[in-house]
Structures are given as C-alpha cells and as structure tokens.
Scaffold this motif. Sequence first.
Motif, PDB file in Angstrom:
ATOM      1  N   TRP A  48      31.762  45.019  41.486  1.00  0.00           N
ATOM      2  CA  TRP A  48      33.213  44.970  41.631  1.00  0.00           C
ATOM      3  C   TRP A  48      33.852  45.998  40.680  1.00  0.00           C
ATOM      4  O   TRP A  48      33.305  46.256  39.605  1.00  0.00           O
ATOM      5  CB  TRP A  48      33.732  43.582  41.251  1.00  0.00           C
ATOM      6  N   SER A  49      35.003  46.505  41.053  1.00  0.00           N
ATOM      7  CA  SER A  49      35.721  47.421  40.156  1.00  0.00           C
ATOM      8  C   SER A  49      36.263  46.640  38.951  1.00  0.00           C
ATOM      9  O   SER A  49      36.488  45.424  39.047  1.00  0.00           O
ATOM     10  CB  SER A  49      36.855  48.122  40.913  1.00  0.00           C
ATOM     11  N   ASP A  50      36.471  47.328  37.837  1.00  0.00           N
ATOM     12  CA  ASP A  50      37.001  46.721  36.604  1.00  0.00           C
ATOM     13  C   ASP A  50      36.197  45.487  36.204  1.00  0.00           C
ATOM     14  O   ASP A  50      36.755  44.422  35.929  1.00  0.00           O
ATOM     15  CB  ASP A  50      38.488  46.327  36.787  1.00  0.00           C
ATOM     16  N   TYR A  51      34.882  45.633  36.191  1.00  0.00           N
ATOM     17  CA  TYR A  51      34.048  44.437  36.036  1.00  0.00           C
ATOM     18  C   TYR A  51      32.816  44.697  35.174  1.00  0.00           C
ATOM     19  O   TYR A  51      31.803  44.019  35.338  1.00  0.00           O
ATOM     20  CB  TYR A  51      33.624  43.976  37.439  1.00  0.00           C
ATOM     21  N   SER A  96      30.068  37.225  45.706  1.00  0.00           N
ATOM     22  CA  SER A  96      30.429  35.885  45.239  1.00  0.00           C
ATOM     23  C   SER A  96      29.487  34.871  45.882  1.00  0.00           C
ATOM     24  O   SER A  96      28.948  35.100  46.968  1.00  0.00           O
ATOM     25  CB  SER A  96      31.867  35.553  45.612  1.00  0.00           C
ATOM     26  N   TRP A 254      42.904  37.901  40.589  1.00  0.00           N
ATOM     27  CA  TRP A 254      41.820  37.248  39.855  1.00  0.00           C
ATOM     28  C   TRP A 254      42.124  37.172  38.369  1.00  0.00           C
ATOM     29  O   TRP A 254      42.649  38.134  37.775  1.00  0.00           O
ATOM     30  CB  TRP A 254      40.521  38.000  40.120  1.00  0.00           C
ATOM     31  N   ASP A 257      41.280  40.035  35.879  1.00  0.00           N
ATOM     32  CA  ASP A 257      41.995  41.268  36.228  1.00  0.00           C
ATOM     33  C   ASP A 257      43.450  41.187  35.749  1.00  0.00           C
ATOM     34  O   ASP A 257      44.018  42.165  35.264  1.00  0.00           O
ATOM     35  CB  ASP A 257      41.966  41.495  37.744  1.00  0.00           C
ATOM     36  N   TRP A 286      35.467  30.782  41.555  1.00  0.00           N
ATOM     37  CA  TRP A 286      34.360  31.465  42.227  1.00  0.00           C
ATOM     38  C   TRP A 286      33.371  31.999  41.199  1.00  0.00           C
ATOM     39  O   TRP A 286      33.684  32.098  40.005  1.00  0.00           O
ATOM     40  CB  TRP A 286      34.899  32.596  43.119  1.00  0.00           C
ATOM     41  N   ASP A 288      30.454  35.120  40.692  1.00  0.00           N
ATOM     42  CA  ASP A 288      29.879  36.357  41.227  1.00  0.00           C
ATOM     43  C   ASP A 288      28.427  36.459  40.785  1.00  0.00           C
ATOM     44  O   ASP A 288      28.107  36.236  39.608  1.00  0.00           O
ATOM     45  CB  ASP A 288      30.708  37.556  40.766  1.00  0.00           C
ATOM     46  N   TYR A 324      36.500  37.912  31.563  1.00  0.00           N
ATOM     47  CA  TYR A 324      36.035  36.848  32.460  1.00  0.00           C
ATOM     48  C   TYR A 324      35.064  35.928  31.717  1.00  0.00           C
ATOM     49  O   TYR A 324      34.520  36.306  30.668  1.00  0.00           O
ATOM     50  CB  TYR A 324      35.325  37.448  33.682  1.00  0.00           C
TER      51      TYR A 324
HETATM   52  C1  N2P Z   1      36.956  42.299  39.249  1.00  0.00           C
HETATM   53  C2  N2P Z   1      37.043  41.433  40.431  1.00  0.00           C
HETATM   54  C3  N2P Z   1      36.693  40.049  40.142  1.00  0.00           C
HETATM   55  C4  N2P Z   1      35.756  39.549  41.119  1.00  0.00           C
HETATM   56  N1  N2P Z   1      37.861  43.334  39.411  1.00  0.00           N
HETATM   57  C5  N2P Z   1      36.303  38.622  42.085  1.00  0.00           C
HETATM   58  N2  N2P Z   1      35.266  37.877  42.654  1.00  0.00           N
END
Ligand code: N2P
Length: 380
Positions: A48-51, A96, A254, A257, A286, A288, A324
């Motif tokens: 995922w972006s920014d993750y 997810s 999310w 984010d 959720w 991931d 997160y």
């Molecule tokens: C991160 C996105 C979070 C994941 N940018 C959502 N499942």
Amino acid sequence: MNARMSALFTALAAALLAGCGGDPPAGADGSAANAAPGAEKVLNVYNWSDYIGEDTIAGFQEETGIRVTYDVFDSNEVLEAKLMAGNTGYDIVVPSLTFLSRQVQAGVFQELDKSRLSNYGNLDPAFMALLATNDPGNLHSLPYLWGTTGIGYNVEKVREALGEDAPVDSWALVFEPENLAKLKGCGVAILDTPSEIIPPVLLYLGEQPNSFDEAVIQKGVDRLKELRPHITYFHSSQFINDLANGDICVAVGWSGDIIQAQARAEEAGKGVDVAYSIPKEGAPMWFDMLAIPKDARNVDNAYLFLDYLLRPDVMAGIQNYVMYASANQAALPMVDDAVLDDPGIYPDEDTKAKLFTLAVLPPEVDRLFNRHWTTLKTGQ
Ligand code: N2P
C-alpha cells in the motif's frame, strides 16, 4: 503480552489460542541473513502507498545486498485483479485479510514455511488466532499492520460549515446528505473502495453492515447516490496531502493515513488542525497481510524480507512513521507513546467493542459491489 494488545481479542483468543505461533529455529539471532550464494539478489514488493518506514527498504538493502523494487497500490480491488490474473512479478504482496481469504481459496499464495522465519514468535498469539478465522492455521499470511476506516476532518472548517454541534463523532457527518451538502464547499473525499464504504453506510442506516442481501445493499447504494453530488472525489491516497494542506475538509479514510495528515499539517505549521474520528455507531477494522504469491521468483529473498519485517526494531520504525498498529508484541516497547496512546491508532475498550470486521464477500456480492461502485462514480 502487552495488556493493550491482548485485551483486544481476549474472547476470541481464549477459544482459539492453541497451536499458534512458531518456534524460532535454534541458534537464530533474529537478524536478516545474507541471501543464498548464487541467488539473484532482487526482490519485488507490492505494498500500500504511505505504508512503510522512511528507511525500511534502504535498511534491508544495506543488510542483505538485495535490491528491492518497491511498487505501491491503494486498493484491494486493484491488487486482487492482478493476483487473480497471475504473473504479477511480485514476491511479496499485502492484501487485507478478507480479500486474502478469497485469494487463498483461489490458490494464489504459497504456504509459508515458518521455520524460515526466526522472528515469527514476536507475533501476538491471540492476534494470530483471530487472523486464523480467515486464513486457517495462519498458513498463508503474516500480519503487517491493522487499522480502522473512519472520518478525518479539518476541525475549524467543519465547525465553520456545521457549527459547534457538528456531529464529528458520528457517520451522520458524512452519510446525512444535509450535512454533506454543507461540507461540499470545503471539499469531501471518500475512499475509492466499495468494500469499506458500503458496510458503514448500511450500519448507519440501521442495517447489518455485512449484509449480502441485494435489497439491503441497494439501500446503501441509494444513500450513496444521494450523497454523490456533494462528494468532491473518490480516491484512496490523495486525501492525506489534501487534508494536511486544507484543500479538503473531510475524508472517509484510514486511521493511520489521517493521523499522518495530522502530523504533516502540524509540521507545516500553517494552522491546519486535522482530527480522526471513529464514529460512535461503529467502524470497520481491518488487517493487512503479507503473503508470497505462488509464482514468486525470489522466494528466498521474500523470506528474508518477511523475517526482517518481523524484527521489533524494524516494525517499530514502520509504526512510528506510518502511525498504524501492529500485531508484533516484541515491537511495542520501541513504539512511540504518541502512537501507543493515540486512541485513533490503538482504540480504547469502548471503541473497540464497536468495531466490526468486514466479511469475506462471496464472488457474486463482490461483483455486485463493484458494479454499483462503477455506476456511482460515473454518475449513471
Ligand atoms: C495505507 C493504507 C492503509 C491500508 N496508505 C488500508 N488497508
């Protein structure tokens, strides 16, 4: 086990605890080893972006000499389409849990050999038991990060638009057409994913959020059609910058984010105050998951990367950057208090009790969601 973590899944864990977790192999020191001699030193990751942490990938490359090609997505639906078509070229992907469950059934992933993951024991067994409800025996996946889907908002602009009593603690803020009409002027973003938007709309309308009943789903879609004229855009990553810059005032997005947006706004020092709300009616939670596709070409390197991510210092570095929660109990002592004590990241007991997990959609319901979504977005 950390009380904060274990409390989350007490009930489920009690029933399902046995047999989870894996013993690290004797003599493992917990560090990423070098790739096998002669193996190609590359790895293709799709996340995922920014993750990911600022230096997570660089650290892995430095330690192992493996060159990582790191691509990003922001939609389970997009990832799933690629996985089902096969030949993605990726060695690690991050669906997810409820999507992964369907993908496991479709035979997309390899079984994980836990004996190759010396840091597997860092994972909270109670958490693993919960995850096993969708990935039986935790055979095909490892938890990466988890979070909630809620509302990010610009405190001042929402107050200007709706007054002091703006229902920022409720889905009413965004799912009542009257309210959304008033927010339209300052900008409204909604995640571009039916699987996480239709369920909370149904919940707000008093329906079962995970209903598979076409007529019930239609009620949610009808409400979304009413809201549609007031939605500035559907996108699943653009809202971070836009919230931080004050270019939109509300985003259904999310947890981490939105908290990243809050941090960026604070850093910019331009007086934009972003907040995250988990609505009182309840919200999706959720997980991931990290998994290796069956046709991955760099499996040895994928294991090295997974084991690296399981290291407490690496996972804490990621969490402190992307805001997160993780299932890595060994990482917790290294996670910043700002993360651990933020109820938007680690919700308190009362909030946790209201979170709901999303259902694994049967293929026909998944198709129905996607059809409705396309129609909604194209405005037909
Ligand atoms: C991160 C996105 C979070 C994941 N940018 C959502 N499942």
